[in-house]
Design a protein around this motif. Structure first.
Motif, PDB file in Angstrom:
ATOM      1  N   GLU A   4       0.787  -1.212  -0.202  1.00 25.19           N
ATOM      2  CA  GLU A   4      -0.122   0.155   0.007  1.00 25.19           C
ATOM      3  C   GLU A   4       0.764   1.198  -0.137  1.00 25.19           C
ATOM      4  OE1 GLU A   4      -2.968   2.039   3.069  1.00 25.19           O
ATOM      5  OE2 GLU A   4      -3.500  -0.068   2.812  1.00 25.19           O
ATOM      6  N   VAL A   5       0.568   2.264  -0.953  1.00 25.99           N
ATOM      7  CA  VAL A   5       1.456   3.430  -0.999  1.00 25.99           C
ATOM      8  C   VAL A   5       0.249   4.531  -0.971  1.00 25.99           C
ATOM      9  CG1 VAL A   5       2.907   4.875  -2.518  1.00 25.99           C
ATOM     10  CG2 VAL A   5       3.233   2.355  -2.686  1.00 25.99           C
ATOM     11  N   THR A   6       0.679   5.323   0.288  1.00 28.46           N
ATOM     12  CA  THR A   6      -0.150   6.609   0.428  1.00 28.46           C
ATOM     13  C   THR A   6       0.632   7.905   0.175  1.00 28.46           C
ATOM     14  OG1 THR A   6      -1.166   5.411   2.348  1.00 28.46           O
ATOM     15  CG2 THR A   6      -1.542   7.709   2.212  1.00 28.46           C
ATOM     16  N   ILE A  20       3.117  10.843  -8.218  1.00 27.10           N
ATOM     17  CA  ILE A  20       2.044   9.655  -8.438  1.00 27.10           C
ATOM     18  C   ILE A  20       2.451   9.155  -9.630  1.00 27.10           C
ATOM     19  CG2 ILE A  20      -0.211   9.708  -9.184  1.00 27.10           C
ATOM     20  CD1 ILE A  20      -0.839  11.826  -6.907  1.00 27.10           C
ATOM     21  N   ILE A  23       5.031   6.595  -8.840  1.00 23.89           N
ATOM     22  CA  ILE A  23       4.764   5.395  -8.239  1.00 23.89           C
ATOM     23  C   ILE A  23       3.846   4.545  -9.127  1.00 23.89           C
ATOM     24  CG2 ILE A  23       2.917   4.823  -6.355  1.00 23.89           C
ATOM     25  CD1 ILE A  23       3.650   7.561  -5.193  1.00 23.89           C
ATOM     26  N   GLU A  24       3.011   5.251 -10.103  1.00 17.35           N
ATOM     27  CA  GLU A  24       2.295   4.236 -11.113  1.00 17.35           C
ATOM     28  C   GLU A  24       3.045   3.669 -11.942  1.00 17.35           C
ATOM     29  OE1 GLU A  24      -0.618   7.416 -12.704  1.00 17.35           O
ATOM     30  OE2 GLU A  24      -1.933   7.025 -10.930  1.00 17.35           O
ATOM     31  N   ALA A  27       4.781   1.042 -10.071  1.00 16.10           N
ATOM     32  CA  ALA A  27       3.713  -0.197  -9.661  1.00 16.10           C
ATOM     33  C   ALA A  27       3.349  -1.042 -10.861  1.00 16.10           C
ATOM     34  CB  ALA A  27       2.401   0.462  -9.028  1.00 16.10           C
ATOM     35  N   ILE A  36      -2.593   2.183  -4.475  1.00 18.53           N
ATOM     36  CA  ILE A  36      -2.258   3.599  -4.091  1.00 18.53           C
ATOM     37  C   ILE A  36      -3.346   4.357  -3.852  1.00 18.53           C
ATOM     38  CG2 ILE A  36      -1.376   5.651  -5.469  1.00 18.53           C
ATOM     39  CD1 ILE A  36      -0.073   3.570  -7.590  1.00 18.53           C
ATOM     40  N   GLU A  38      -4.332   8.361  -2.749  1.00 11.50           N
ATOM     41  CA  GLU A  38      -4.107   9.701  -2.772  1.00 11.50           C
ATOM     42  C   GLU A  38      -4.726  10.265  -1.639  1.00 11.50           C
ATOM     43  OE1 GLU A  38      -3.122  13.374  -5.762  1.00 11.50           O
ATOM     44  OE2 GLU A  38      -3.873  11.712  -6.644  1.00 11.50           O
ATOM     45  N   VAL A  58       4.988  10.785   1.146  1.00 12.58           N
ATOM     46  CA  VAL A  58       4.903   9.383   0.551  1.00 12.58           C
ATOM     47  C   VAL A  58       4.933   8.220   1.614  1.00 12.58           C
ATOM     48  CG1 VAL A  58       5.124   7.487  -1.112  1.00 12.58           C
ATOM     49  CG2 VAL A  58       5.061   9.708  -1.901  1.00 12.58           C
TER      50      VAL A  58
END
Length: 81
Positions: A4-6, A20, A23-24, A27, A36, A38, A58
């Motif tokens: 899980e990435v916040t 973002i 990260i995408e 991922a 993810i 946000e 993050v």
């Protein structure tokens, strides 16, 4: 494995958009499930007070990982672990 990435962010934040996107991209390329989330800090007065202009902030699996910029290779390593 699932991760899980916040991302604590705000609207009209180019660093947030870059984080973002990174990260995408990572991922999509790792052999793991990555959720993810946000969170707009401006929607919550407590978060806005806590993070202020320190966005993006993050978390990876609930642990602080990056502030302002996401290092692609470090993120890749964290998600591969």
């Amino acid at each position: 494995m699932a991760h899980e990435v916040t991302v604590y962010s705000r609207e009209a934040c180019h660093l947030c958009d870059e984080a973002i996107e990174t990260i995408e991209r990572v991922a999509a390329d790792v052999d793991a499930t990555v959720a993810i989330e946000e969170v707009d800090v401006d929607e919550d007065p407590e978060l806005a007070a806590e993070y202020g202009d320190r966005v993006p902030y993050v978390l990876v699996d609930g642990r602080p990982a990056f502030k302002f910029r996401v290092d692609e290779s470090e993120l890749r390593s964290a998600l591969a672990a």
